[in-house]
Design an enzyme around this catalytic site. Structure first.
Site, mmCIF file in Angstrom:
data_model
loop_
_atom_site.group_PDB
_atom_site.id
_atom_site.type_symbol
_atom_site.label_atom_id
_atom_site.label_comp_id
_atom_site.label_asym_id
_atom_site.label_seq_id
_atom_site.Cartn_x
_atom_site.Cartn_y
_atom_site.Cartn_z
ATOM 1 N N ARG A 211 0.879 -1.251 -0.032
ATOM 2 C CA ARG A 211 0.037 0.023 0.002
ATOM 3 C C ARG A 211 0.894 1.108 0.012
ATOM 4 N NH1 ARG A 211 -5.082 -1.949 3.343
ATOM 5 N NH2 ARG A 211 -5.711 -3.561 2.149
ATOM 6 N N GLU A 213 0.343 3.903 0.972
ATOM 7 C CA GLU A 213 0.069 4.985 1.773
ATOM 8 C C GLU A 213 1.019 5.837 2.314
ATOM 9 O OE1 GLU A 213 -1.796 3.464 5.380
ATOM 10 O OE2 GLU A 213 -3.476 2.598 3.885
ATOM 11 N N ARG A 219 1.486 2.564 13.485
ATOM 12 C CA ARG A 219 0.470 1.534 12.994
ATOM 13 C C ARG A 219 0.591 0.996 11.688
ATOM 14 N NH1 ARG A 219 -5.077 2.823 15.398
ATOM 15 N NH2 ARG A 219 -4.240 3.402 17.538
ATOM 16 N N HIS A 220 1.319 1.817 10.748
ATOM 17 C CA HIS A 220 1.197 1.788 9.445
ATOM 18 C C HIS A 220 2.397 1.013 8.760
ATOM 19 C CE1 HIS A 220 -2.486 4.432 9.781
ATOM 20 N NE2 HIS A 220 -2.950 3.627 8.808
ATOM 21 N N GLU A 356 -8.117 -0.919 14.930
ATOM 22 C CA GLU A 356 -8.792 -1.657 13.990
ATOM 23 C C GLU A 356 -7.992 -2.990 13.685
ATOM 24 O OE1 GLU A 356 -10.402 0.274 10.537
ATOM 25 O OE2 GLU A 356 -10.161 -1.701 9.320
ATOM 26 N N SER A 359 -11.176 -6.187 8.400
ATOM 27 C CA SER A 359 -12.260 -5.490 7.635
ATOM 28 C C SER A 359 -12.739 -6.594 7.025
ATOM 29 C CB SER A 359 -11.639 -4.560 6.596
ATOM 30 O OG SER A 359 -12.149 -3.190 6.846
ATOM 31 N N ARG A 407 -0.590 -6.590 12.837
ATOM 32 C CA ARG A 407 -1.305 -5.948 14.056
ATOM 33 C C ARG A 407 -1.709 -6.872 14.781
ATOM 34 N NH1 ARG A 407 -5.138 -0.877 12.060
ATOM 35 N NH2 ARG A 407 -3.319 0.363 11.200
#
Lengths: 433, 433
Positions: A211, A213, A219-220, A356, A359, A407
């Site tokens: 990703r 991002e 946390r990423h 989180e 998903s 995570r």
């Protein structure tokens, strides 16, 4: 080394050859000790200077810390030794000398920044508490795969080089693929869905996702290991059951099989997840967040849960929990909406009190609705023709989810930074090693 | 569908709901049959037109092939039915209708080109013999992981986005990584070596690798799933033992647990690998190739084994075999040479009679030799500093190997094209689905 014995398996009375790293040398004058470390632990090697071969003493005590040596000799009981036994060496060979200047202290006595640790992961992983994290990670993967097989899943591998991203052109790393534009896949989502339309029906995959991002947070990650599940003929409630099952299996396995590792990390009272995970609707969740009084701004229907809201809710609930029935507009096109209320989706998230994790949701399996969903989200369904067209040939109702193993490791072990759960993390700044 | 029963588990006397695809409809006039197919097999659904609800008959017999339906009713014994039982439906629901025109015939009655099959993998995988290949693949992965754990390996995950390739700049797919040049990794080689220098000592990884090879052949892929092993404190002989062990474990597990799948693929007499794999030196191998008289040009010392030579030797030996002690100059820099003969390396290959499966060897763990090796192969050691510098801090002797799971599936099952062993293959022409 065919006859090498792990230090943890050296028993009094054995003649052994052990091999590992020089953890420490303690010279008390007439007597000296070399502490040798391997994957299984440490063992004391005793040098009685006056009674032993001079060369052997010189080599054994002259070697620098973190050098690799092998030692042969008799194992004897010695209550004062750290593990209750010691070796009197008959021979010692230096297999790989280490520079006396180390960029990182593997004994852990000198603290190091995460960045120095990651630059020198080989040395960092000579600390037994760091080793413990990755042994626990491996056990989680083993337990999750075993659970998947128990519930009839087939392991699949889907491509990481793709022509289009799962959710359009954002957050994708572009590749040059023999002169064509391609991307590194951000999720196996579309491919695993194609497989539940086949005879496989129920599949899992554990593999890398990518990703692009811009976030650079504790946390990423820009490259992560995703655990993906998808099954035909189930709805989102049953998908949540399987999700809960995998996590409970992972916690159970770690509790049973990683006692030593947990203890090193300070978890002498590690508890498996015995209770059912509460399942709140999105509406209940925002009401509960607002009732905590811990958020600056009251949430209204349609808002995503902010980090602050997740934190407030997590503290209030105090365990893993699901949030279901999210507003359709904040869930992706492939999530099915309730037929009697199209503003409400059958998507769910699984939350750890800290953040989180998962998903998932019931997927849209009806061709017309799926194509309409693409258009609503501003995506061109033609670009996804390889995916949508299979929905015209008998795509069963299906549901699934995905979570990143990092995570899970991070929340299970209370790690502050997700980079501690990855051997060689990738983020905006870090591309090497 | 909480109460769904797999067709294979429907027993006479049960009231069940089954769900799956309409495999076939046979209308004999007063009586008609719908054959329903799911992941576990097929079941006959009986329609006695005069005795049943008209709407039910109309829906059940009017549905197009490959539509998804669920059927509830009583299971009865029926010796004339394909599986010895049939269902008399009380209700039938069409969950997803299929277009009557299918791009591929999942009954397999109409042959399709590999390209059409790959374009429509969802439909292709509704053929039970294709399904069988991927169930066997999953079983191989399961068995190999189990074997690795039995020999004390820790599962690791290494990055797929890297700053430099394992063997320099060739055959790499370039990525744009936040404005920096990066690559998709062609092998976990350097990273797994860094891990054997840590407390993990002995590791395995099963993950994707990416090779920008121009080849477009029935045995090459640009994205493959690699099984990697690496261990400290072993030599190439012990690495071969582990390699042989994993393959034998895979064959054994498939023989034991995939009888039905093997039978579908025509292997009623599938044999595990019981015999030891012969180990020939490179010198013995080329002599034996020359002696077969099956190669146009005699091999001389220093030649690589051509496809023709591999074929001649494979036919001559007739089983898996290792070739050891290759010329140093045709092995990569990280393979150790014999100290008493630097022209001879400690690299090995594992061959199946049809093709090469595995590359492995004892690694060079001595810093000076490693850096000299880089220079000999025209690589700049500075670019690999993140790797070489760890060899200065106590890198134990180590060895390892890697093989692609696709070639194992291909050779185990006698597949003609390696693309049959990959759900969504990537080659020069194929980037989608």
């Amino acid at each position: 080394m065919q006859n090498r014995t792990y230090t943890a398996e050296a028993e009094p009375g054995d003649e052994v050859t052990v091999a590992g790293w020089v953890h420490e040398i303690r010279d008390l004058g007439g007597i000296a000790f070399l502490i040798l470390r391997d994957a299984t632990g440490k063992i004391q090697v005793k040098f009685e200077k006056d009674e032993m071969d001079e060369d052997l003493v010189e080599t054994g005590l002259g070697v620098s810390r973190e050098s690799v040596v092998s030692v042969s000799g008799a194992v004897e009981e010695e209550p004062r030794a750290p593990t209750g036994v010691e070796i009197t060496p008959e021979s010692l060979e230096v297999l790989a000398p280490a520079d006396p200047e180390l960029p990182l202290d593997p004994s852990g006595k000198v603290d190091a920044e995460i960045s120095t640790r990651l630059d020198n992961r080989t040395l960092d992983l000579r600390k037994e508490e760091v080793q413990a994290i990755f042994e626990i990670r491996a056990e989680i993967l083993r337990a999750v795969r075993e659970y998947f097989r128990e519930v009839d899943c087939t392991e699949i591998t889907t491509p990481k080089i793709v022509a289009t991203g799962t959710e359009g052109g954002t957050e994708l790393f572009p590749i040059t693929y023999f002169g064509q534009e391609a991307f590194m896949n951000q999720s196996p989502q579309l491919f695993k869905q194609l497989m539940v339309g086949s005879n496989l029906e129920r599949v899992f995959e554990i593999g890398p996702i990518f990703r692009a991002e811009e976030h650079n947070t504790p946390r990423h990650l820009n490259e992560a290991t995703m655990i993906d599940f998808e099954s035909a003929f189930i709805d989102h409630h049953e998908a949540m059951d399987v999700c809960e099952g995998t996590l409970k299996a992972a916690y159970q396995a770690v509790a049973e099989n990683c006692e030593a590792q947990l203890s090193l990390l300070g978890y002498d009272d590690f508890e498996p997840l015995d209770e059912s995970f509460p399942r709140l609707t999105y509406e209940e969740a925002i009401e509960r967040v607002n009732a905590t009084g811990e958020v600056d701004e009251q949430l209204v229907w349609g808002d995503d849960l902010s980090t602050e809201a997740e934190k407030a809710l997590g503290e209030d609930i105090g365990s893993h929990y699901f949030v279901t029935d999210w507003p359709s507009e904040i869930k992706p096109f492939y999530i099915q909406d309730h037929d009697d209320d199209p503003d409400l989706s059958k998507g769910f998230d699984l939350m750890h009190p800290r953040m989180e994790l998962v998903s998932g949701g019931q997927r849209e399996h009806r061709y017309e609705n799926l194509v309409a969903g693409f258009e609503q989200q501003g995506l061109d369904p033609e670009q996804f023709d390889y995916y949508t067209k299979m929905f015209r040939y008998g795509m069963p109702p299906h549901a699934g989810w995905a979570y990143g193993v990092e995570r899970v490791v991070m929340t299970m072990l209370g790690l502050e930074n997700i980079r501690e759960a990855v051997l060689f993390p990738r983020d905006r700044q870090r591309l090497s090693p």
